[in-house]
Design an enzyme around this catalytic site. Sequence first.
Site, PDB file in Angstrom:
ATOM      1  CB  CYS A  65      -0.993  -0.049   1.328  1.00  0.00           C
ATOM      2  SG  CYS A  65      -1.807  -1.343   1.748  1.00  0.00           S
ATOM      3  NE  ARG A  97       4.373   1.783  -0.622  1.00  0.00           N
ATOM      4  CZ  ARG A  97       5.307   1.356  -0.128  1.00  0.00           C
ATOM      5  NH1 ARG A  97       6.746   1.504  -0.726  1.00  0.00           N
ATOM      6  NH2 ARG A  97       5.495   0.570   1.131  1.00  0.00           N
ATOM      7  CD1 TRP A 106      -0.712  -5.711  -4.052  1.00  0.00           C
ATOM      8  CD2 TRP A 106      -0.367  -6.756  -2.061  1.00  0.00           C
ATOM      9  NE1 TRP A 106      -0.257  -6.985  -4.046  1.00  0.00           N
ATOM     10  CE2 TRP A 106       0.121  -7.832  -3.184  1.00  0.00           C
ATOM     11  CE3 TRP A 106      -0.170  -6.885  -0.709  1.00  0.00           C
ATOM     12  CZ2 TRP A 106       0.358  -9.180  -2.682  1.00  0.00           C
ATOM     13  CZ3 TRP A 106       0.315  -8.402  -0.599  1.00  0.00           C
ATOM     14  CH2 TRP A 106       0.496  -9.181  -1.309  1.00  0.00           C
ATOM     15  CG  ASN A 127       2.335   0.704   3.763  1.00  0.00           C
ATOM     16  OD1 ASN A 127       2.014  -0.289   3.501  1.00  0.00           O
ATOM     17  ND2 ASN A 127       3.670   1.231   3.466  1.00  0.00           N
ATOM     18  N   GLY A 128       0.781  -1.265   5.846  1.00  0.00           N
ATOM     19  CA  GLY A 128       1.529  -2.383   7.051  1.00  0.00           C
ATOM     20  C   GLY A 128       0.482  -3.195   7.410  1.00  0.00           C
ATOM     21  CD  GLU A 141      15.245 -11.720 -13.250  1.00  0.00           C
ATOM     22  OE1 GLU A 141      14.866 -12.099 -12.330  1.00  0.00           O
ATOM     23  OE2 GLU A 141      14.782 -10.522 -13.690  1.00  0.00           O
ATOM     24  CE  LYS A 197      11.743  -9.500 -14.623  1.00  0.00           C
ATOM     25  NZ  LYS A 197      12.347  -9.223 -13.557  1.00  0.00           N
ATOM     26  CD  GLU A 243       7.700  -9.935 -12.528  1.00  0.00           C
ATOM     27  OE1 GLU A 243       7.540  -9.565 -11.399  1.00  0.00           O
ATOM     28  OE2 GLU A 243       9.071  -9.672 -12.958  1.00  0.00           O
ATOM     29  CG  HIS A 262      18.356 -35.923 -14.898  1.00  0.00           C
ATOM     30  ND1 HIS A 262      18.544 -37.271 -14.949  1.00  0.00           N
ATOM     31  CD2 HIS A 262      19.241 -35.041 -15.504  1.00  0.00           C
ATOM     32  CE1 HIS A 262      19.925 -37.018 -15.263  1.00  0.00           C
ATOM     33  NE2 HIS A 262      20.161 -35.831 -15.413  1.00  0.00           N
ATOM     34  CE  LYS A 282      10.260  -1.630  -8.918  1.00  0.00           C
ATOM     35  NZ  LYS A 282      10.642  -2.776  -9.963  1.00  0.00           N
TER      36      LYS A 282
HETATM   37  C1  AGP Z   1      10.696  -8.926 -10.026  1.00  0.00           C
HETATM   38  O1  AGP Z   1      10.374  -8.437 -11.328  1.00  0.00           O
HETATM   39  C2  AGP Z   1      10.194  -8.664  -8.967  1.00  0.00           C
HETATM   40  N1  AGP Z   1       9.378  -7.281  -8.957  1.00  0.00           N
HETATM   41  C3  AGP Z   1      10.504  -9.095  -7.823  1.00  0.00           C
HETATM   42  O2  AGP Z   1      10.714 -10.434  -7.611  1.00  0.00           O
HETATM   43  C4  AGP Z   1      11.432  -8.464  -6.769  1.00  0.00           C
HETATM   44  O3  AGP Z   1      12.681  -8.481  -7.440  1.00  0.00           O
HETATM   45  C5  AGP Z   1      11.424  -8.961  -5.299  1.00  0.00           C
HETATM   46  O4  AGP Z   1      10.133  -8.548  -4.786  1.00  0.00           O
HETATM   47  C6  AGP Z   1      12.544  -8.211  -4.407  1.00  0.00           C
HETATM   48  O5  AGP Z   1      12.395  -6.772  -4.426  1.00  0.00           O
HETATM   49  P1  AGP Z   1      13.569  -6.093  -3.873  1.00  0.00           P
HETATM   50  O6  AGP Z   1      14.453  -6.123  -4.887  1.00  0.00           O
HETATM   51  O7  AGP Z   1      12.931  -4.503  -3.936  1.00  0.00           O
HETATM   52  O8  AGP Z   1      13.997  -6.386  -2.582  1.00  0.00           O
END
Ligand code: AGP
Length: 594
Positions: free
Chosen positions: A2, A27, A72, A98-99, A471, A475, A478, A494, A589
């Site tokens: 949030c 957020r 969120w 937020n929290g 990675e 990508k 997501e 395997h 994010k």
């Molecule tokens: C990746 O595209 C994501 N946004 C996510 O995996 C992100 O890397 C993860 O939440 C960690 O965030 P940070 O690097 O801000 O700690």
Amino acid sequence: MCGIVGFIGQKDVKNVLLTGLETLEYRGYDSAGVAIYTNNEVIVYKDKGRISHLRQVIGEDASTMGIGHTRWATHGVPNQVNSHPHTSQDGRFTLVHNGVIENDDALRCKYFAELKFKSETDTELVVELLSYYVNKYTQVDVAIRHMMNRLKGSFALAILDRDNPDVFYVVKNKSPLLIGIGDGFNMVGSDAMAMLRETNKFFELNDKEYAIISRDKVEIFEITGAIIKRDYFESSIDPNDIEKGTYKHFMLKEIDEQPFVIRRILEEYQLNSHLYIDENILSLVRSADRIFIIAAGTSFHAGLIGKQLFEKLTNIPVEVYISSEFVYNTPILSISPLFIFISQSGETADSRAALVKIKSLGYKALTITNVKGSTLSREADYTLLLHAGPEIAVASTKAYTAQIAVLSILAYLTNPNNTFDLQHELSIVSSVLETLCDQKEVVEECARELLPTTRNCFYIGRHMDYFVALEAALKLKEISYIQTEGFAAGELKHGTIALIEKNTPVIAIISQENINLNTRSNVKEVKARGANTLVISLKSVSADGDQIVIDDVHPLLTPLVTIVPIQLMAYYAALHRNLDIDKPRNLAKSVTVE
Ligand code: AGP
């Protein structure tokens, strides 16, 4: 997660709040709301959906003070009732949060067993608790202190009091909150970016502190009520960095920024034309008998590359852990370990929990982050900044390359016997990245051919390329919602090869001489079983028919370049499916809940 904002002063309050909230949508973006003070009343507008929707439902009322929230969901589904702000049932206090309140149930049972709450949120408990203490102690600041003492968990709060048109209150514990100061106004936000259009001067608020904000005064207090004198700082973030400019999406803009980010890192980590990192940090690394890298998501994947860099360049053994696993399944530690936390945001709750744990054990920590003054930066002994500029798209791109670049400089400088010229090698990387960013049509075409309707996809690679495959899978999944897995190429046979059927997309990454032929054999194996294959290779190991061929870079730096067509592939796959690229479903994010 949030995001929250608050504003007091002579401006178009609603617009300041909504614009700030739009910046904070990274957020969370499943519901949004504002409360504005107007004619001795607090009016709340809130609903499920994004800020763009809130803009349509908000009224015309003029105001000089207000608070806002983008959500969120953690407690209760996204709907109008659960959206913030929440108002106490006596109508006096309205707040945004937020929290996560960890003792929500216990406090409800203890103080409000008879009360029928309207929402499913833990936030409603907070506003009732504040009202309860104001009824008991009359003064709002005294009540805030009692409330803070009772609450367990994370809470950044902005609070309006219907009976006081001249101030609003903010409280901080564990969730981020900054106070922005201006001429004839003051404001708050979950980060500086939410306020940059109005001011670049900020007060930091630390955990267990609260503040009373009026038009021309900011007073910060400890939880004891003692007043705190604090200097403001000026942010160096360029407001243009948080605009999309001519780009349709932040993600594409941030992919394109990568060549400049590498150059900026080379400038920032330089002294007298040589690569440079503070000697205290280098001695800390040199004195470690083992390095533990702790991170989440994309940052964890950068950590896997970091392990290769440290082990090859320094001979210090490295273990890499997912933050949320490290906390509850802590490995056996060595005699003099060093802990390196990698986090774009510097606010990830899982990583912070691990940091709190290792600090409680008395160990030293170094944080590598993009956000100066972030929680993980403040709480570690040392920080190295990524200098990547704000990363807004939920899918991390330039932070990943920046993390690897900074890790490479740290590993390189740790061992004075390294003889190759890393500075030169990183400038080659920057040029290769520029070429790659100029050839987007090639990748777009590959994405159009390979991924238009598929439900699943595999990335394969060996050694460095395997870590990049992990990675790559994150990508693609997501933002395009294609179920994607990254595999060690040799491991497919395997078990996982059973999933390969006609037209299953399999993308191989080949950047190293010693694994070239083996990975190519694995490509043939899946092709023989009907897979649609695509090879991304470096020029020196390329073969006829490879669809994407990248200019050569130093073998330890290949992830910095192989990742770019992969980021673009994810971008175009999502674009072709008409998806919300910068704000994929269910994600945020900055993940500030464990
Ligand atoms: C990746 O595209 C994501 N946004 C996510 O995996 C992100 O890397 C993860 O939440 C960690 O965030 P940070 O690097 O801000 O700690």
